[in-house]
Motif scaffolding. Structure first.
Motif, PDB file in Angstrom:
ATOM      1  N   ILE A 156      -7.616 -31.573  36.109  1.00 44.21           N
ATOM      2  CA  ILE A 156      -7.859 -30.296  36.788  1.00 44.21           C
ATOM      3  C   ILE A 156      -6.555 -29.509  36.823  1.00 44.21           C
ATOM      4  O   ILE A 156      -5.544 -29.992  37.336  1.00 44.21           O
ATOM      5  CB  ILE A 156      -8.411 -30.513  38.211  1.00 44.21           C
ATOM      6  CG1 ILE A 156      -9.773 -31.200  38.135  1.00 44.21           C
ATOM      7  CG2 ILE A 156      -8.524 -29.167  38.953  1.00 44.21           C
ATOM      8  CD1 ILE A 156     -10.330 -31.637  39.484  1.00 44.21           C
ATOM      9  N   ALA A 157      -6.587 -28.304  36.268  1.00 46.01           N
ATOM     10  CA  ALA A 157      -5.400 -27.449  36.227  1.00 46.01           C
ATOM     11  C   ALA A 157      -5.420 -26.443  37.384  1.00 46.01           C
ATOM     12  O   ALA A 157      -4.383 -26.141  37.963  1.00 46.01           O
ATOM     13  CB  ALA A 157      -5.325 -26.715  34.900  1.00 46.01           C
ATOM     14  N   PHE A 198      -9.949 -25.145  27.536  1.00 44.20           N
ATOM     15  CA  PHE A 198     -10.263 -25.216  28.953  1.00 44.20           C
ATOM     16  C   PHE A 198     -11.754 -25.349  29.163  1.00 44.20           C
ATOM     17  O   PHE A 198     -12.553 -24.779  28.417  1.00 44.20           O
ATOM     18  CB  PHE A 198      -9.811 -23.942  29.671  1.00 44.20           C
ATOM     19  CG  PHE A 198      -8.354 -23.657  29.507  1.00 44.20           C
ATOM     20  CD1 PHE A 198      -7.404 -24.425  30.151  1.00 44.20           C
ATOM     21  CD2 PHE A 198      -7.941 -22.629  28.685  1.00 44.20           C
ATOM     22  CE1 PHE A 198      -6.060 -24.169  29.985  1.00 44.20           C
ATOM     23  CE2 PHE A 198      -6.592 -22.357  28.517  1.00 44.20           C
ATOM     24  CZ  PHE A 198      -5.650 -23.136  29.170  1.00 44.20           C
ATOM     25  N   GLU A 199     -12.106 -26.096  30.190  1.00 43.53           N
ATOM     26  CA  GLU A 199     -13.482 -26.169  30.644  1.00 43.53           C
ATOM     27  C   GLU A 199     -13.502 -25.617  32.062  1.00 43.53           C
ATOM     28  O   GLU A 199     -12.716 -26.047  32.911  1.00 43.53           O
ATOM     29  CB  GLU A 199     -13.976 -27.614  30.626  1.00 43.53           C
ATOM     30  CG  GLU A 199     -15.402 -27.748  31.147  1.00 43.53           C
ATOM     31  CD  GLU A 199     -15.827 -29.198  31.365  1.00 43.53           C
ATOM     32  OE1 GLU A 199     -17.012 -29.391  31.668  1.00 43.53           O
ATOM     33  OE2 GLU A 199     -14.983 -30.102  31.260  1.00 43.53           O
ATOM     34  N   VAL A 213     -13.508 -25.708  39.048  1.00 42.34           N
ATOM     35  CA  VAL A 213     -12.249 -26.188  38.480  1.00 42.34           C
ATOM     36  C   VAL A 213     -12.083 -25.679  37.055  1.00 42.34           C
ATOM     37  O   VAL A 213     -13.068 -25.440  36.352  1.00 42.34           O
ATOM     38  CB  VAL A 213     -12.169 -27.733  38.491  1.00 42.34           C
ATOM     39  CG1 VAL A 213     -12.070 -28.263  39.907  1.00 42.34           C
ATOM     40  CG2 VAL A 213     -13.360 -28.358  37.765  1.00 42.34           C
ATOM     41  N   LEU A 214     -10.839 -25.510  36.681  1.00 40.48           N
ATOM     42  CA  LEU A 214     -10.464 -25.247  35.296  1.00 40.48           C
ATOM     43  C   LEU A 214      -9.796 -26.531  34.821  1.00 40.48           C
ATOM     44  O   LEU A 214      -8.781 -26.950  35.396  1.00 40.48           O
ATOM     45  CB  LEU A 214      -9.502 -24.062  35.212  1.00 40.48           C
ATOM     46  CG  LEU A 214      -9.121 -23.623  33.797  1.00 40.48           C
ATOM     47  CD1 LEU A 214     -10.325 -22.985  33.100  1.00 40.48           C
ATOM     48  CD2 LEU A 214      -7.967 -22.627  33.847  1.00 40.48           C
ATOM     49  N   VAL A 215     -10.391 -27.159  33.824  1.00 47.48           N
ATOM     50  CA  VAL A 215      -9.929 -28.457  33.354  1.00 47.48           C
ATOM     51  C   VAL A 215      -9.263 -28.300  31.995  1.00 47.48           C
ATOM     52  O   VAL A 215      -9.768 -27.588  31.126  1.00 47.48           O
ATOM     53  CB  VAL A 215     -11.118 -29.446  33.251  1.00 47.48           C
ATOM     54  CG1 VAL A 215     -10.655 -30.800  32.748  1.00 47.48           C
ATOM     55  CG2 VAL A 215     -11.812 -29.581  34.597  1.00 47.48           C
ATOM     56  N   SER A 216      -8.124 -28.959  31.845  1.00 42.08           N
ATOM     57  CA  SER A 216      -7.412 -28.995  30.567  1.00 42.08           C
ATOM     58  C   SER A 216      -7.049 -30.447  30.286  1.00 42.08           C
ATOM     59  O   SER A 216      -6.436 -31.110  31.134  1.00 42.08           O
ATOM     60  CB  SER A 216      -6.148 -28.146  30.644  1.00 42.08           C
ATOM     61  OG  SER A 216      -5.427 -28.255  29.445  1.00 42.08           O
ATOM     62  N   GLU A 217      -7.450 -30.939  29.119  1.00 45.61           N
ATOM     63  CA  GLU A 217      -7.139 -32.315  28.729  1.00 45.61           C
ATOM     64  C   GLU A 217      -7.544 -33.309  29.812  1.00 45.61           C
ATOM     65  O   GLU A 217      -6.759 -34.158  30.230  1.00 45.61           O
ATOM     66  CB  GLU A 217      -5.661 -32.440  28.377  1.00 45.61           C
ATOM     67  CG  GLU A 217      -5.270 -31.567  27.193  1.00 45.61           C
ATOM     68  CD  GLU A 217      -3.761 -31.384  27.051  1.00 45.61           C
ATOM     69  OE1 GLU A 217      -2.998 -32.084  27.740  1.00 45.61           O
ATOM     70  OE2 GLU A 217      -3.367 -30.529  26.257  1.00 45.61           O
ATOM     71  N   ASP A 275      -5.203 -33.200  46.226  1.00 43.45           N
ATOM     72  CA  ASP A 275      -3.796 -33.325  45.798  1.00 43.45           C
ATOM     73  C   ASP A 275      -3.244 -31.965  45.362  1.00 43.45           C
ATOM     74  O   ASP A 275      -2.115 -31.592  45.722  1.00 43.45           O
ATOM     75  CB  ASP A 275      -3.660 -34.322  44.633  1.00 43.45           C
ATOM     76  CG  ASP A 275      -3.857 -35.771  45.063  1.00 43.45           C
ATOM     77  OD1 ASP A 275      -3.826 -36.058  46.273  1.00 43.45           O
ATOM     78  OD2 ASP A 275      -4.058 -36.615  44.158  1.00 43.45           O
ATOM     79  N   ILE A 276      -4.028 -31.216  44.599  1.00 39.95           N
ATOM     80  CA  ILE A 276      -3.604 -29.899  44.121  1.00 39.95           C
ATOM     81  C   ILE A 276      -3.439 -28.930  45.295  1.00 39.95           C
ATOM     82  O   ILE A 276      -2.462 -28.173  45.350  1.00 39.95           O
ATOM     83  CB  ILE A 276      -4.607 -29.359  43.074  1.00 39.95           C
ATOM     84  CG1 ILE A 276      -4.525 -30.208  41.800  1.00 39.95           C
ATOM     85  CG2 ILE A 276      -4.350 -27.886  42.760  1.00 39.95           C
ATOM     86  CD1 ILE A 276      -5.672 -29.988  40.822  1.00 39.95           C
ATOM     87  N   LEU A 277      -4.367 -28.963  46.245  1.00 41.63           N
ATOM     88  CA  LEU A 277      -4.240 -28.098  47.424  1.00 41.63           C
ATOM     89  C   LEU A 277      -3.004 -28.460  48.239  1.00 41.63           C
ATOM     90  O   LEU A 277      -2.297 -27.572  48.729  1.00 41.63           O
ATOM     91  CB  LEU A 277      -5.505 -28.165  48.291  1.00 41.63           C
ATOM     92  CG  LEU A 277      -6.667 -27.325  47.770  1.00 41.63           C
ATOM     93  CD1 LEU A 277      -7.961 -27.711  48.464  1.00 41.63           C
ATOM     94  CD2 LEU A 277      -6.387 -25.842  47.940  1.00 41.63           C
ATOM     95  N   GLN A 278      -2.703 -29.758  48.370  1.00 33.86           N
ATOM     96  CA  GLN A 278      -1.495 -30.163  49.094  1.00 33.86           C
ATOM     97  C   GLN A 278      -0.236 -29.637  48.396  1.00 33.86           C
ATOM     98  O   GLN A 278       0.711 -29.204  49.061  1.00 33.86           O
ATOM     99  CB  GLN A 278      -1.433 -31.687  49.229  1.00 33.86           C
ATOM    100  CG  GLN A 278      -2.419 -32.218  50.242  1.00 33.86           C
ATOM    101  CD  GLN A 278      -2.363 -33.728  50.329  1.00 33.86           C
ATOM    102  OE1 GLN A 278      -2.716 -34.432  49.390  1.00 33.86           O
ATOM    103  NE2 GLN A 278      -1.902 -34.220  51.454  1.00 33.86           N
ATOM    104  N   GLN A 279      -0.227 -29.660  47.061  1.00 34.65           N
ATOM    105  CA  GLN A 279       0.897 -29.093  46.314  1.00 34.65           C
ATOM    106  C   GLN A 279       1.035 -27.605  46.628  1.00 34.65           C
ATOM    107  O   GLN A 279       2.139 -27.094  46.844  1.00 34.65           O
ATOM    108  CB  GLN A 279       0.689 -29.272  44.807  1.00 34.65           C
ATOM    109  CG  GLN A 279       0.703 -30.701  44.316  1.00 34.65           C
ATOM    110  CD  GLN A 279       0.196 -30.805  42.877  1.00 34.65           C
ATOM    111  OE1 GLN A 279      -0.010 -29.818  42.180  1.00 34.65           O
ATOM    112  NE2 GLN A 279      -0.005 -32.045  42.422  1.00 34.65           N
ATOM    113  N   ALA A 280      -0.113 -26.905  46.666  1.00 38.68           N
ATOM    114  CA  ALA A 280      -0.097 -25.460  46.930  1.00 38.68           C
ATOM    115  C   ALA A 280       0.350 -25.168  48.364  1.00 38.68           C
ATOM    116  O   ALA A 280       1.087 -24.203  48.604  1.00 38.68           O
ATOM    117  CB  ALA A 280      -1.474 -24.865  46.661  1.00 38.68           C
TER     118      ALA A 280
END
Length: 168
Positions: free
Chosen positions: A63-64, A3-4, A56-60, A18-23
């Motif tokens: 943004i996770a 993770f970064e 942000v927490l980034v994986s591969e 997009d992530i906030l809309q999912q949440a």
């Protein structure tokens, strides 16, 4: 998984939204009132990034988890119905959202651990956060991570449960 943890950049804005809309949709499906009134929105993300609050927490390269970290500034916290554990410097955590692709993998816990590291690096030993009374997922995470319920604050048009964790 590697993770970064880093500040969000303008290039991250669309993915964060997009992530906030999912949440927002997840909260709705869970029957929560949280985030069902047009907040947060794309302007919220833009402001977070401009003020260096977005992280942000980034994986591969994806943004996770997203969240806003604000140092010593949440006016609503001045008027708590209850009592904070401390009166010194603090990091406020707002708008935590996890990418659906990473949902259920414990990454919000990792994100909060990175927030603790960030706070300590800045010689800050208090993290304060609030959430809606009906956000079961966040209430569970805060309990699991050792946050103490301190009372209620009025924020975003409603009463919110306020928590604090002191770091050593």
């Amino acid at each position: 998984m590697q993770f970064e943890f880093r500040k969000a950049t303008p290039e991250d804005a669309d993915q964060i939204w997009d992530i906030l809309q999912q949440a927002i949709e997840r909260r709705r499906l869970d029957g929560s009132q949280q985030w069902q009134n047009g907040y947060p929105n794309p302007d919220t993300v833009k402001t977070d990034i401009e003020k260096n609050h977005g992280f942000v927490l980034v994986s591969e390269n994806e943004i996770a988890v997203y969240g806003a970290l604000i140092l010593n500034d949440e006016p609503a916290y001045d008027d708590i119905k209850g009592k904070w554990l401390s009166d010194g410097d603090f990091v406020v955590v707002h708008r935590v959202a996890v990418n659906e692709k990473f949902h259920g993998k414990g990454l919000v816990k990792v994100f909060f651990e990175k927030i603790e590291d960030f706070a300590k690096e800045n010689q800050i030993y208090s993290i304060k956060v609030d959430t809606n009374f009906d956000n079961g997922a966040m209430l569970h995470i805060l309990e699991k991570l050792g946050y103490t319920y301190c009372g209620e604050v009025f924020l975003s048009g409603g009463v919110r449960k306020a928590f604090e964790k002191l770091l050593h």
